[in-house]
Design a protein around this motif. Structure first.
Motif, PDB file in Angstrom:
ATOM      1  N   MET A 205     -30.900  19.308 -38.267  1.00 18.87           N
ATOM      2  CA  MET A 205     -30.207  20.139 -39.291  1.00 18.87           C
ATOM      3  C   MET A 205     -30.131  19.157 -40.792  1.00 18.87           C
ATOM      4  SD  MET A 205     -27.385  21.331 -37.927  1.00 18.87           S
ATOM      5  CE  MET A 205     -26.108  20.878 -38.611  1.00 18.87           C
ATOM      6  N   SER A 206     -31.012  18.345 -40.936  1.00 19.77           N
ATOM      7  CA  SER A 206     -31.300  17.050 -41.629  1.00 19.77           C
ATOM      8  C   SER A 206     -31.928  18.809 -42.654  1.00 19.77           C
ATOM      9  CB  SER A 206     -32.592  16.811 -42.119  1.00 19.77           C
ATOM     10  OG  SER A 206     -31.554  15.659 -41.409  1.00 19.77           O
ATOM     11  N   ASP A 207     -32.690  19.523 -42.394  1.00 15.94           N
ATOM     12  CA  ASP A 207     -33.447  20.736 -43.339  1.00 15.94           C
ATOM     13  C   ASP A 207     -32.270  21.685 -43.692  1.00 15.94           C
ATOM     14  OD1 ASP A 207     -35.986  20.187 -42.614  1.00 15.94           O
ATOM     15  OD2 ASP A 207     -35.577  21.093 -41.132  1.00 15.94           O
ATOM     16  N   LEU A 208     -31.580  21.973 -42.505  1.00 13.99           N
ATOM     17  CA  LEU A 208     -30.146  22.755 -43.301  1.00 13.99           C
ATOM     18  C   LEU A 208     -28.993  21.833 -44.354  1.00 13.99           C
ATOM     19  CD1 LEU A 208     -29.044  24.067 -39.681  1.00 13.99           C
ATOM     20  CD2 LEU A 208     -30.712  25.485 -41.942  1.00 13.99           C
ATOM     21  N   LYS A 209     -29.254  20.779 -44.261  1.00 15.24           N
ATOM     22  CA  LYS A 209     -28.588  19.877 -45.509  1.00 15.24           C
ATOM     23  C   LYS A 209     -29.068  19.590 -46.574  1.00 15.24           C
ATOM     24  CE  LYS A 209     -24.151  19.562 -42.492  1.00 15.24           C
ATOM     25  NZ  LYS A 209     -23.162  19.543 -42.884  1.00 15.24           N
TER      26      LYS A 209
ATOM     27  N   PRO B 242     -31.814   8.998 -34.589  1.00 13.27           N
ATOM     28  CA  PRO B 242     -30.793   9.122 -34.589  1.00 13.27           C
ATOM     29  C   PRO B 242     -30.225   9.634 -35.860  1.00 13.27           C
ATOM     30  CG  PRO B 242     -32.411   7.158 -33.485  1.00 13.27           C
ATOM     31  CD  PRO B 242     -33.323   8.742 -33.973  1.00 13.27           C
ATOM     32  N   ALA B 243     -30.874   9.544 -36.737  1.00 11.84           N
ATOM     33  CA  ALA B 243     -30.512   9.897 -38.145  1.00 11.84           C
ATOM     34  C   ALA B 243     -29.870  11.081 -38.513  1.00 11.84           C
ATOM     35  CB  ALA B 243     -31.301   9.428 -38.606  1.00 11.84           C
ATOM     36  N   GLU B 244     -30.501  12.025 -37.409  1.00  7.48           N
ATOM     37  CA  GLU B 244     -30.332  13.218 -37.331  1.00  7.48           C
ATOM     38  C   GLU B 244     -28.224  13.153 -36.781  1.00  7.48           C
ATOM     39  OE1 GLU B 244     -30.706  16.825 -37.695  1.00  7.48           O
ATOM     40  OE2 GLU B 244     -31.892  15.514 -38.930  1.00  7.48           O
ATOM     41  N   MET B 245     -28.483  12.814 -35.402  1.00  7.29           N
ATOM     42  CA  MET B 245     -26.517  12.653 -35.351  1.00  7.29           C
ATOM     43  C   MET B 245     -25.198  12.867 -35.668  1.00  7.29           C
ATOM     44  SD  MET B 245     -28.054  12.888 -31.818  1.00  7.29           S
ATOM     45  CE  MET B 245     -29.707  12.443 -31.436  1.00  7.29           C
ATOM     46  N   PRO B 246     -25.593  11.857 -36.694  1.00  8.32           N
ATOM     47  CA  PRO B 246     -24.014  12.500 -37.688  1.00  8.32           C
ATOM     48  C   PRO B 246     -23.869  13.416 -38.771  1.00  8.32           C
ATOM     49  CG  PRO B 246     -24.759  10.058 -38.127  1.00  8.32           C
ATOM     50  CD  PRO B 246     -25.916  10.843 -37.135  1.00  8.32           C
ATOM     51  N   MET B 247     -25.023  14.536 -38.571  1.00  6.57           N
ATOM     52  CA  MET B 247     -24.992  15.447 -39.850  1.00  6.57           C
ATOM     53  C   MET B 247     -25.019  16.677 -38.298  1.00  6.57           C
ATOM     54  SD  MET B 247     -27.586  15.433 -42.085  1.00  6.57           S
ATOM     55  CE  MET B 247     -29.480  14.770 -41.221  1.00  6.57           C
ATOM     56  N   LEU B 248     -25.500  16.105 -37.171  1.00  5.02           N
ATOM     57  CA  LEU B 248     -24.912  17.375 -35.998  1.00  5.02           C
ATOM     58  C   LEU B 248     -23.783  17.548 -35.321  1.00  5.02           C
ATOM     59  CD1 LEU B 248     -26.765  19.027 -33.991  1.00  5.02           C
ATOM     60  CD2 LEU B 248     -27.552  17.748 -32.142  1.00  5.02           C
ATOM     61  N   THR B 249     -23.031  16.491 -34.828  1.00  4.99           N
ATOM     62  CA  THR B 249     -22.181  16.102 -34.279  1.00  4.99           C
ATOM     63  C   THR B 249     -20.913  16.930 -35.341  1.00  4.99           C
ATOM     64  OG1 THR B 249     -21.355  13.968 -35.543  1.00  4.99           O
ATOM     65  CG2 THR B 249     -22.704  14.197 -33.197  1.00  4.99           C
TER      66      THR B 249
ATOM     67  N   GLN C  97     -26.329  11.964 -27.008  1.00  2.00           N
ATOM     68  CA  GLN C  97     -26.911  11.569 -28.560  1.00  2.00           C
ATOM     69  C   GLN C  97     -27.590  10.698 -27.992  1.00  2.00           C
ATOM     70  OE1 GLN C  97     -24.090  10.382 -31.629  1.00  2.00           O
ATOM     71  NE2 GLN C  97     -22.675  11.151 -30.702  1.00  2.00           N
ATOM     72  N   SER C  98     -27.614   9.886 -26.937  1.00  2.00           N
ATOM     73  CA  SER C  98     -28.536   8.625 -26.530  1.00  2.00           C
ATOM     74  C   SER C  98     -30.102   9.697 -25.764  1.00  2.00           C
ATOM     75  CB  SER C  98     -27.571   7.865 -25.438  1.00  2.00           C
ATOM     76  OG  SER C  98     -26.776   6.816 -25.611  1.00  2.00           O
ATOM     77  N   ILE C  99     -29.520  10.739 -24.898  1.00  2.00           N
ATOM     78  CA  ILE C  99     -30.345  11.338 -23.927  1.00  2.00           C
ATOM     79  C   ILE C  99     -31.073  11.928 -24.885  1.00  2.00           C
ATOM     80  CG2 ILE C  99     -30.772  13.468 -22.940  1.00  2.00           C
ATOM     81  CD1 ILE C  99     -28.525  12.931 -20.960  1.00  2.00           C
ATOM     82  N   LEU C 100     -30.430  12.441 -26.100  1.00  2.00           N
ATOM     83  CA  LEU C 100     -31.267  13.622 -27.046  1.00  2.00           C
ATOM     84  C   LEU C 100     -32.830  12.322 -27.558  1.00  2.00           C
ATOM     85  CD1 LEU C 100     -28.921  15.750 -28.330  1.00  2.00           C
ATOM     86  CD2 LEU C 100     -30.949  16.438 -27.185  1.00  2.00           C
ATOM     87  N   SER C 101     -32.194  10.613 -28.706  1.00  3.09           N
ATOM     88  CA  SER C 101     -32.318  10.174 -29.303  1.00  3.09           C
ATOM     89  C   SER C 101     -33.978   9.799 -28.289  1.00  3.09           C
ATOM     90  CB  SER C 101     -31.685   8.816 -29.356  1.00  3.09           C
ATOM     91  OG  SER C 101     -30.642   9.272 -30.666  1.00  3.09           O
TER      92      SER C 101
END
Length: 385
Positions: free
Chosen positions: A273-277, A305-312, A322-326
């Protein structure tokens, strides 16, 4: 993505990989008996003004179906030229330039009823200043004013003509037309990774050409002139096409649309998501996030973990998800017993999210048949040997 493409092909769904930069899909498509189209300097070319099979299809169609095919082909070619100008300038063309190009393209089609024009032909129309083009340029009857109004556009088109930074692969006649009845991959691996603008332009050109071909296939099938074909369209490296210029999100949206979604599966692939943001304007960032929000299904591999706020913000994820993905993005441990790295925790693991439903964790393990065609480390192995 390769597993999806391979599995769907077994059900008669044709995979269309509209831009493969590494390449990741060439061996798979070749194994399926598909068409591999190579593009890039020293390789094949894809004329962005080529209507493809739309002109032949229109000759077989009548009424609204014919008008729809021709309008779609015109819109795609116009949007592709605007996309190239956006990449070249890092900003979108003006409204005046857009209407000038629209009218110039119509003039060009009238003078090339049986052959596809190229970018130098479009440049010539702008330079020749026919009355219909001057009318929309609002030159008020002054040729001097027309020259002033179109000077920037003329300079940009000259840069796109063969020999310019972006013009080479897109300003020459199409070397190999895309087929309707086979799996297809556009092999863009000849384009150097350092040339981000050319990579983005090539992806957009392939997306436009592929989506236009799908629309033609549907139109012919609806008219009973061709069998109904189903497609699985892969738009990989989405982030590369979005980040090279302000306003490209709108161009991507226009170039990847279909007149009829039924019978077509489409997957857009991006790293994070960082790429899109990271896009320049707030408007572009919001529209890019909309690609994720509007998806019927979102599949995630390991993410930090830094991706989670943007992804959610785009996909509802529980804390457990989120924990699984991290955990899947952790590096591999060292296996001291075998003096080698252990298997990476996230290798082959994905979380499938459909709306607000709980995510489904899945593991993709390669079969013996797939192992060879999914080997993307051939160059590294050659170096080791």
């Amino acid at each position: 993505m390769r597993r999806w493409a391979l599995g769907l092909s077994g059900y008669g769904v044709q995979p269309l990989v509209l831009g493969d930069l590494k390449p990741d899909y060439v061996d798979l498509v070749r194994a399926l008996g598909g068409q591999v189209i190579s593009l890039g300097d020293g390789h094949g070319s894809l004329n962005v003004l080529d209507p493809g099979q739309a002109r032949e299809a229109a000759a077989r169609l009548t009424g609204k179906a014919r008008a729809t095919v021709l309008a779609d082909a015109h819109g795609r070619r116009l949007n592709m030229v605007l996309a190239l100008l956006t990449i070249l300038r890092s900003s979108p063309p003006t409204d005046r330039e857009e209407i000038i190009l629209d009218r110039s393209l119509r003039v060009l089609d009238e003078s090339h009823p049986h052959e596809a024009p190229v970018l130098k032909d479009l440049l010539a129309v702008v330079q020749q200043a026919p009355d219909t083009v001057r009318a929309v340029a609002l030159d008020r009857g002054s040729m001097d004013r027309y020259r002033q109004l179109t000077e920037g556009l003329e300079a940009s088109l000259i840069s796109l003509v063969d020999g310019g930074r972006l013009g080479g692969p897109f300003s020459r006649p199409t070397s190999e037309p895309m087929q309707l009845d086979r799996p297809v991959v556009f092999d863009l691996s000849a384009i150097d990774d350092s040339d981000e603008d050319l990579q983005a332009a090539a992806l957009l050109a392939c997306w436009s050409n592929g989506m236009g071909t799908v629309n033609v296939s549907h139109a012919l099938a609806d008219a009973g002139l061709e069998p109904q074909r189903n497609y699985f369209v892969v738009l990989d490296e989405l982030w590369r096409a979005l980040r090279v210029g302000r306003g490209l999100v709108d161009r991507v949206d226009a170039l990847t649309r279909l007149n009829r979604q039924h019978g077509v599966g489409m997957a857009m692939v991006s790293h994070t998501m960082s790429d899109l943001k990271a896009l320049a304007s707030p408007e572009d960032r919001a529209k890019a996030a909309g690609f994720v929000e509007r998806s019927g299904m979102v599949v995630c591999a390991g993410l930090p973990p830094a991706e989670m706020p943007m992804l959610t913000q785009a996909v509802p994820l529980s804390q457990a998800e989120q924990s699984i993905l991290s955990s899947w993005q952790d590096p591999p441990a060292w296996d001291s017993a075998n003096a080698a790295e252990a298997v990476r925790p996230g290798l082959g693991n994905f979380l499938v999210k459909v709306g607000g439903r709980p995510g489904i964790p899945v593991h993709v393990g390669l079969t013996s048949v797939e192992a060879g065609i999914h080997d993307t480390n051939k160059r590294w192995k050659k170096k080791q040997s």
